[in-house]
Design an enzyme around this catalytic site. Structure first.
Site, PDB file in Angstrom:
ATOM      1  N   CYS A   2      19.228  43.893  31.994  1.00  0.00           N
ATOM      2  CA  CYS A   2      19.127  44.865  31.685  1.00  0.00           C
ATOM      3  C   CYS A   2      20.301  45.112  30.955  1.00  0.00           C
ATOM      4  CB  CYS A   2      18.481  47.020  32.885  1.00  0.00           C
ATOM      5  SG  CYS A   2      17.234  45.922  32.773  1.00  0.00           S
ATOM      6  N   ARG A  27      21.146  38.579  27.871  1.00  0.00           N
ATOM      7  CA  ARG A  27      21.434  38.639  29.312  1.00  0.00           C
ATOM      8  C   ARG A  27      19.554  38.923  29.306  1.00  0.00           C
ATOM      9  NH1 ARG A  27      25.813  41.127  31.689  1.00  0.00           N
ATOM     10  NH2 ARG A  27      24.136  42.102  33.134  1.00  0.00           N
ATOM     11  N   TRP A  73      14.642  44.708  31.300  1.00  0.00           N
ATOM     12  CA  TRP A  73      14.267  43.726  32.744  1.00  0.00           C
ATOM     13  C   TRP A  73      13.419  44.649  33.065  1.00  0.00           C
ATOM     14  CZ3 TRP A  73      14.204  40.959  37.263  1.00  0.00           C
ATOM     15  CH2 TRP A  73      14.000  39.407  36.663  1.00  0.00           C
ATOM     16  N   ASN A  99      20.548  50.683  34.179  1.00  0.00           N
ATOM     17  CA  ASN A  99      20.387  49.265  35.696  1.00  0.00           C
ATOM     18  C   ASN A  99      20.100  49.507  36.322  1.00  0.00           C
ATOM     19  OD1 ASN A  99      20.902  48.763  32.688  1.00  0.00           O
ATOM     20  ND2 ASN A  99      22.781  47.292  33.073  1.00  0.00           N
ATOM     21  N   GLY A 100      19.309  48.369  37.441  1.00  0.00           N
ATOM     22  CA  GLY A 100      19.929  49.022  38.903  1.00  0.00           C
ATOM     23  C   GLY A 100      18.154  49.004  39.490  1.00  0.00           C
ATOM     24  N   GLU A 483      21.040  20.054  40.590  1.00  0.00           N
ATOM     25  CA  GLU A 483      21.107  20.598  38.926  1.00  0.00           C
ATOM     26  C   GLU A 483      20.463  20.069  37.091  1.00  0.00           C
ATOM     27  OE1 GLU A 483      22.695  23.408  38.111  1.00  0.00           O
ATOM     28  OE2 GLU A 483      23.675  23.338  36.114  1.00  0.00           O
ATOM     29  N   LYS A 487      18.528  22.756  35.029  1.00  0.00           N
ATOM     30  CA  LYS A 487      18.505  22.213  33.743  1.00  0.00           C
ATOM     31  C   LYS A 487      17.297  22.657  32.552  1.00  0.00           C
ATOM     32  CE  LYS A 487      22.580  23.828  33.510  1.00  0.00           C
ATOM     33  NZ  LYS A 487      22.472  24.709  34.299  1.00  0.00           N
ATOM     34  N   GLU A 490      14.561  25.050  33.398  1.00  0.00           N
ATOM     35  CA  GLU A 490      15.058  26.221  32.973  1.00  0.00           C
ATOM     36  C   GLU A 490      14.527  26.226  31.847  1.00  0.00           C
ATOM     37  OE1 GLU A 490      18.835  28.851  34.372  1.00  0.00           O
ATOM     38  OE2 GLU A 490      19.559  26.737  34.268  1.00  0.00           O
ATOM     39  N   HIS A 506       9.517   9.822  52.686  1.00  0.00           N
ATOM     40  CA  HIS A 506       8.981  10.657  53.375  1.00  0.00           C
ATOM     41  C   HIS A 506       8.275  11.842  52.951  1.00  0.00           C
ATOM     42  CE1 HIS A 506      11.276   8.761  56.017  1.00  0.00           C
ATOM     43  NE2 HIS A 506      12.591   9.017  55.447  1.00  0.00           N
ATOM     44  N   LYS A 603      20.257  35.938  32.676  1.00  0.00           N
ATOM     45  CA  LYS A 603      21.840  35.436  32.491  1.00  0.00           C
ATOM     46  C   LYS A 603      22.881  35.741  33.500  1.00  0.00           C
ATOM     47  CE  LYS A 603      25.375  33.247  31.699  1.00  0.00           C
ATOM     48  NZ  LYS A 603      25.255  32.231  32.037  1.00  0.00           N
TER      49      LYS A 603
END
Ligand code: G6P
Length: 608
Positions: A2, A27, A73, A99-100, A483, A487, A490, A506, A603
């Site tokens: 948010c 964001r 969000w 927000n929150g 990483e 990427k 995402e 394995h 983000k």
């Protein structure tokens, strides 16, 4: 996550608020809204739309000089028009953006409903609007007092802005666990959850602390605590410009930020490499050699890419300082009642410094007397302030959800920390000298890799139709593989999994066939022969191999080779991660993905 924007001043508020929302789009959000006074009444426009569409819905002709706006969000309730913020009270006087997460939202809603209040949304925020309206009806002396009374009933995290259409000369703001920054202009005041929304208008900012409220007028503001004690704030200048939030000649922020990496790494290194003593100079750590020697372990904590960077850092600490070191996802840490060891150096790694899981891990550590330093990019962020000392990343503002320059600077900063810890112990001067020289060359080596973007693209697009991909590495290559997989998933939405090379046999080897390409990290180090063996195992099962390497490989072993320049072997992982960014980016472009706004992601994840 948010985003909040508020304005009070002498200019038309709506265009400023909408522009602020636009700056916060990176964001991640699923609905947006704005409230301004119009002919004495509150005019709220909100919908599950992008900011551009909201702009059309708002239209022109609003002359208000004050207002608030939000990108949401979804947490409590679906992303619908009704659940978008601002939320208002029953009489339509009070508007709130938040927000929150309010943790006792259900109890508050039940209580208010029992008193006859009709809710129009499923949000936790709506209760705040009703409670503030009630506090005013019950005789609160001011909007600030009503907000204070309300927040005393609230448990959870919030950053809020509140407006009462009957008092159009003020905005009330409060913060607890969700960032709020005030922007100070000439005859105007701004408020936002992120400086990105402000820097176009002012560089003068004030960060609110947890448990603080502020009342803003066009010409001034004052702050106080939830207990109504006045506080005094120091203004700071942010060293960030509006251009940092534009992608200039590039099609997307991720590509712009990848290409900024040589400069970003230079900034991280400047003044910090000590050639005379072959060590690193990290003034922000505030730890003398005696204290540095007192640590018996190092633990990195972070989420997502920051966690993988921490893993790379832990490997370097073990190699250079010979201290046991590891990395752990910050999101897991506080829930397993961790043993907090006073002889461990804890390192909280975060680009935004806002990630709630990382912040909560830091708070848990501090509560138990742990020694924790921050490795954050955003100055003044919650993690940075909570830690109080650490290593700033100096990557500059990062907008793309997929982190590139920040994660590279996390790795470089961890390397400097490892070097420093090594040099106060048994890492030799000669070895330190080689490391310092190689670190100073990292920006040029990264630039070389980025100059080969077209070649990496040619390799990448051959595999763009794959539905799944493996990323395989061992020892130093393992965090790089993780990483790289992160990427790709995402931004391309291709299913990507990272495995330690020796673990393939394995279980995962069962999945290898002609449709399962493997990206194998093959540095020219002590385990080169083992990695060649891994590639042979994959080839023998018909799996395509993409080798990322700085070694000479036997002909025909890999279907595609992505070359990486040489450095000191310990620094290889920092360089090897760069072509994997390009690899993921080019595949995602090829697939027509929205690079900077990957689906379902944000983000900064400021909720659990
Ligand atoms: C989110 C992002 C990831 C990022 C992680 C940690 O999940 O989608 O890309 O790595 O947060 O963010 P931080 O700001 O703490 O580095």
């Amino acid at each position: 996550m948010c985003g909040i924007v508020g304005y009070i001043g002498r200019r038309e508020a709506a265009p400023i608020l909408l522009e602020g929302l636009h700056r916060l789009e990176y964001r991640g959000y699923d609905s947006a809204g704005i409230a301004v006074p119009h002919r004495g009444r509150l005019r709220v426009t909100k919908a599950a739309v992008r900011v551009d569409e909201l702009r059309d819905l708002v239209g022109t002709g609003l002359t208000a000089k004050v207002g608030l706006a939000h990108t949401r969000w979804a947490t409590h309730g679906e992303p619908t028009d009704a659940n978008a913020h601002p939320q208002v009270d029953e009489d339509g006087h009070i508007a709130v953006v938040h927000n929150g997460i309010i943790e006792n939202a259900e109890q508050l809603r039940t209580k208010l409903t029992a008193d006859g209040v009709k809710f129009t949304s499923e949000t936790d925020t709506e209760s705040l609007a009703h409670l503030i309206a009630r506090a005013l009806r019950d005789g609160a002396a001011s909007l600030e007092d009503a907000v204070r009374t309300t927040l005393r009933e609230v448990e959870g995290a919030y950053g809020i802005v509140v407006f009462d259409v009957r008092k159009p000369d003020e905005l009330v703001v409060a913060r607890n666990g969700s960032p709020i920054v005030l922007g100070i202009g000439e005859g105007e005041m701004f408020v936002a959850s992120d400086i990105a929304a402000l820097v176009r208008y002012t560089q003068r900012v004030v960060y609110l602390d947890d448990g603080e409220l502020a009342t803003l007028g066009a010409d001034d503001f004052h702050t106080s605590t939830l207990q109504a004690t006045r506080t005094s704030k120091t203004e700071t200048m942010v060293d960030v410009a509006d251009e940092d939030y534009q992608h200039d000649g590039y099609d997307d922020f991720m590509r712009k930020e990848m290409h900024e990496q040589p400069d970003a790494v230079r900034r991280a290194l400047v003044g910090r490499l000590d050639e005379r003593f072959s060590t690193a100079r990290l003034g922000g750590l505030d730890l003398d050699p005696h204290e540095l020697r007192s640590f018996r372990r190092v633990k990195f904590l972070g989420c997502g890419s920051a966690y993988y960077a921490g893993q790379l850092g832990a490997n370097l600490v073990e190699e250079w300082a010979r201290l046991p070191a590891d990395a752990e996802p910050a999101s897991e840490f506080r829930y397993r009642n961790p043993v907090v060891d006073p002889e461990t150096l804890y390192v909280a790694v975060s680009q935004s410094g806002e990630t709630l899981d990382t912040l909560a891990a830091v708070q848990e550590l501090k509560r138990k007397g742990g020694r924790v330093i921050g490795m954050v990019n955003v100055v003044g962020s919650a993690v940075g302030r909570e830690c109080g000392r650490g290593v700033l990343l100096h990557a500059g503002p990062e907008v793309s959800v997929a982190s590139t320059k920040a994660v590279t600077n996390m790795c470089v900063s961890s390397a400097m920390l490892a070097l420093l810890l090594g040099r106060v112990r048994d890492l030799s001067m000669a070895h330190g000298k080689r490391i310092v020289a190689a670190m100073a060359e990292l920006p040029d080596r990264i630039a070389e890799i980025l100059a080969a973007e077209a070649e990496i693209e040619a390799a990448a697009v051959r595999f763009a139709s794959a539905e799944h991909m493996f990323f395989v590495g061992r020892v130093r290559g393992w965090p790089v593989a993780r990483e790289g997989a992160q990427k790709l998933k995402e931004i391309s939405y291709i299913h990507a999994e990272a495995y330690q090379a020796a673990e393939l046999k394995h279980g995962p080897l069962a999945l290898i066939d002609a449709h399962m390409p493997s990206v194998v990290i093959v540095p020219d180090d002590e385990v080169l022969a083992k990695n060649i063996g891994t590639m042979e195992q994959i080839k023998a099962r018909g799996g395509p191999v993409i080798a990322v390497t700085n070694a000479e490989l036997p002909d025909g072993l890999a279907d595609v080779v992505i070359r990486v320049p040489r450095s000191e072997p310990e620094l290889d992982p920092i360089l090897f991660a760069i072509p994997l960014q390009v690899f993921a980016h080019r595949i995602a472009i090829h697939l027509g993905r929205d690079i900077d706004k990957p689906r379902n992601l944000a983000k900064s994840v400021t909720v659990e």
